[in-house]
Write an enzyme that holds these catalytic residues in place. Structure first.
Site, mmCIF file in Angstrom:
data_model
loop_
_atom_site.group_PDB
_atom_site.id
_atom_site.type_symbol
_atom_site.label_atom_id
_atom_site.label_comp_id
_atom_site.label_asym_id
_atom_site.label_seq_id
_atom_site.Cartn_x
_atom_site.Cartn_y
_atom_site.Cartn_z
ATOM 1 C CE LYS A 41 3.176 -2.484 -4.342
ATOM 2 N NZ LYS A 41 2.742 -2.156 -2.998
ATOM 3 C CD GLN B 206 0.709 -8.731 -2.431
ATOM 4 O OE1 GLN B 206 1.436 -9.384 -3.150
ATOM 5 N NE2 GLN B 206 -0.519 -8.446 -2.772
ATOM 6 C CG ASP C 149 -1.804 -1.216 1.276
ATOM 7 O OD1 ASP C 149 -2.276 -1.659 0.215
ATOM 8 O OD2 ASP C 149 -1.976 -1.774 2.376
ATOM 9 N N GLY D 214 -4.277 -4.407 -4.529
ATOM 10 C CA GLY D 214 -5.285 -3.460 -4.992
ATOM 11 C C GLY D 214 -4.557 -2.212 -5.425
ATOM 12 C CG HIS D 215 -1.560 -2.056 -7.812
ATOM 13 N ND1 HIS D 215 -0.638 -2.661 -8.617
ATOM 14 C CD2 HIS D 215 -1.168 -2.309 -6.540
ATOM 15 C CE1 HIS D 215 0.269 -3.271 -7.857
ATOM 16 N NE2 HIS D 215 -0.039 -3.066 -6.609
HETATM 17 P P1 IMP Z 1 -2.672 -12.749 1.897
HETATM 18 O O1 IMP Z 1 -1.716 -12.216 0.892
HETATM 19 O O2 IMP Z 1 -4.116 -12.504 1.542
HETATM 20 O O3 IMP Z 1 -2.401 -14.184 2.248
HETATM 21 O O4 IMP Z 1 -2.441 -11.928 3.266
HETATM 22 C C1 IMP Z 1 -1.241 -12.034 4.030
HETATM 23 C C2 IMP Z 1 -0.879 -10.694 4.670
HETATM 24 O O5 IMP Z 1 -0.483 -9.787 3.655
HETATM 25 C C3 IMP Z 1 -2.034 -10.035 5.418
HETATM 26 O O6 IMP Z 1 -1.519 -9.338 6.528
HETATM 27 C C4 IMP Z 1 -2.584 -9.041 4.400
HETATM 28 O O7 IMP Z 1 -3.231 -7.955 5.022
HETATM 29 C C5 IMP Z 1 -1.304 -8.608 3.708
HETATM 30 N N1 IMP Z 1 -1.526 -8.160 2.327
HETATM 31 C C6 IMP Z 1 -1.789 -8.937 1.255
HETATM 32 N N2 IMP Z 1 -1.904 -8.177 0.146
HETATM 33 C C7 IMP Z 1 -1.684 -6.911 0.534
HETATM 34 C C8 IMP Z 1 -1.635 -5.673 -0.179
HETATM 35 O O8 IMP Z 1 -1.801 -5.590 -1.398
HETATM 36 N N3 IMP Z 1 -1.369 -4.578 0.568
HETATM 37 C C9 IMP Z 1 -1.139 -4.636 1.911
HETATM 38 N N4 IMP Z 1 -1.169 -5.760 2.604
HETATM 39 C C10 IMP Z 1 -1.435 -6.896 1.919
#
Ligand code: IMP
Length: 432
Positions: free
Chosen positions: A18, A230, A15, A42-43
């Site tokens: 990017k 991420q 977040d 989520g971009h």
């Molecule tokens: P997962 O990727 O859904 O398995 O989540 C694992 C961890 O990564 C959790 O703490 C999510 O909140 C975090 N996470 C996954 N995708 C994002 C993102 O795009 N932005 C911020 N945090 C993310």
């Protein structure tokens, strides 16, 4: 120095903004590649006041005449893919943009999402368990199948016999897990198989060999931008494990998930938010539970694009940033959301961690050690002016320039791009 092939990486907990930076840089790029993660990302891109949100497609999709690639390192949710492709207006073919999905990308099946949610609930319910706060998009469970070598790949969606065999095996295994471990109903093979064949029909024109596409673009001197999702501190190897996602978000992930050899990269761009945020569980040394955190959240609109969850907020953490600079080999920083810091009485930056009275500027490689550190801050004067109309570094107030100068001095990495507002045009370039 040429910067034809660049990797753009989140240098914090995701977040960082990017999507917005990719959108600005994609103007100059011929190829934009997503190489890891899936619809957990989520971009957000704002063009002419209109908000576009991409979870799966590369943010370069909004420009004409681009090649946009979904690499083999991505886990692809076909329903999300179809809805994003159908939502593009005008359609990519009309603007001459090509979309290629690697046949080697793994498919997020509906059972991956169910298992993700169930396993997260189970972890949260157990006294000895620890929830991660996943997005529920089936990311971890899909990568489990990939590494267990039973995953369904995009190429399988257009091979009915192979799909049938693989899916039967998975349906049997996942039904047992659902029924015996979670006390839930099992899966219906026929229904899933028909769905998957339908996805294959839709996706067939997009499926290709992304490694050949990227290699030939690189050989022909095209500008290629690898778009990370991420962030470094959520990387499965280098993040705050186990509070991480399941993919390689760091620059090294571009080589395996996006298929280009390390020697071909010219530069790694680290996207850094002017403060820090985190969604989900896990250590976050500079998190502020009081008014500062609340103010950053409201001013920065810090709510998850994928899940709507409020983000945890706090001051910039230089210790963590130096770690990200080292792990990724950052060549330049794109600093986002500097405008959010306007109007604070003072700004703070964490420069060291303190544990049991001892100070260190080294980021610990254990989440459990990180959990026990206390941040040591340096204070900076803030600025009152609205900086959203500034278009050159020199137009920024002195305090903002000093804040940037401190980041550069502490990391040894130049800040080459500064975001001063949400729109494409709200960007300052500085020897970028
Ligand atoms: P997962 O990727 O859904 O398995 O989540 C694992 C961890 O990564 C959790 O703490 C999510 O909140 C975090 N996470 C996954 N995708 C994002 C993102 O795009 N932005 C911020 N945090 C993310």
């Amino acid at each position: 120095m040429k910067n034809d092939v660049q990797a753009l990486i989140g240098a914090q907990w995701g977040d960082e903004g990017k999507g917005r930076v990719v959108d600005v840089l994609a103007r100059e790029a011929d190829v934009v590649v997503r190489y890891q993660g899936g619809a957990n990302a989520g971009h957000t891109v704002i063009v002419g006041g209109k908000k576009h949100v991409f979870h799966l497609l590369p943010s370069g999709m909004l420009y004409p005449n681009r090649l946009c690639v979904v690499g083999n390192g991505v886990v692809l949710d076909p329903e999300q893919f179809i809805s994003e492709v159908n939502g593009l207006d005008p359609a990519p073919e009309k603007i001459g943009t090509r979309l290629v999905v690697s046949g080697g990308a793994h498919v997020v099946m509906p059972y991956h999402k169910r298992l993700d949610v169930l396993s997260e609930q189970a972890r949260a319910a157990k006294p000895h368990g620890s929830a991660i706060g996943t997005t529920g998009r089936g990311i971890g469970s899909c990568y489990v199948d990939k590494y267990n070598r039973i995953g369904i790949r995009v190429e399988d969606l257009v091979r009915p016999e192979i799909l049938e065999n693989k899916l039967r095996m998975n349906v049997e295994e996942k039904s047992l897990i659902l029924e015996k471990i979670y006390g839930e109903p099992g899966l219906n093979f026929g229904e899933l198989y028909e769905k998957a064949l339908g996805w294959g029909r839709f996706m067939a024109p997009y499926i290709g060999d992304s490694s050949i596409e990227i290699d030939s673009a690189a050989k022909n001197g095209k500008k290629i931008l690898f778009e990370g999702a991420q962030g470094t501190l959520l990387d499965v190897d280098h993040g705050t494990y186990p509070f991480v996602t399941s993919s390689s978000c760091v620059s090294g992930g571009c080589c395996t998930g996006g298929t280009l050899s390390p020697g071909r990269f010219d530069r790694v761009i680290g996207v850094v938010k002017a403060y820090c945020t985190r969604v989900g569980e896990g250590p976050f040394p500079t998190e502020d539970h009081g008014v500062i955190g609340e103010r950053l959240r409201e001013k920065g609109d810090e709510y998850g694009v994928t899940t709507g969850r409020p983000r945890r907020c706090g001051w910039l953490d230089i210790v963590a940033l130096n770690y990200a600079a080292r792990i990724n080999g950052l060549g330049v920083i794109a600093l986002t959301k500097l405008d959010v810091l306007s109007g604070f009485d003072e700004l703070k930056v964490c420069t060291e961690y303190e544990t049991d009275g001892r100070r260190s500027d080294v980021f610990p490689n254990s989440a459990y050690v990180l959990e026990g550190v206390a941040p040591v801050y340096e204070s900076f004067p803030s600025w009152r002016e609205d900086i959203s109309k500034c278009r050159t570094f020199d137009e920024l107030p002195a305090a903002a320039r000093d804040y940037i100068g401190f980041i550069e001095k502490s990391t040894g990495v130049p800040v080459g791009l500064i975001g001063v507002g949400p729109g494409r045009e709200d960007t300052i370039f500085r020897n970028f």
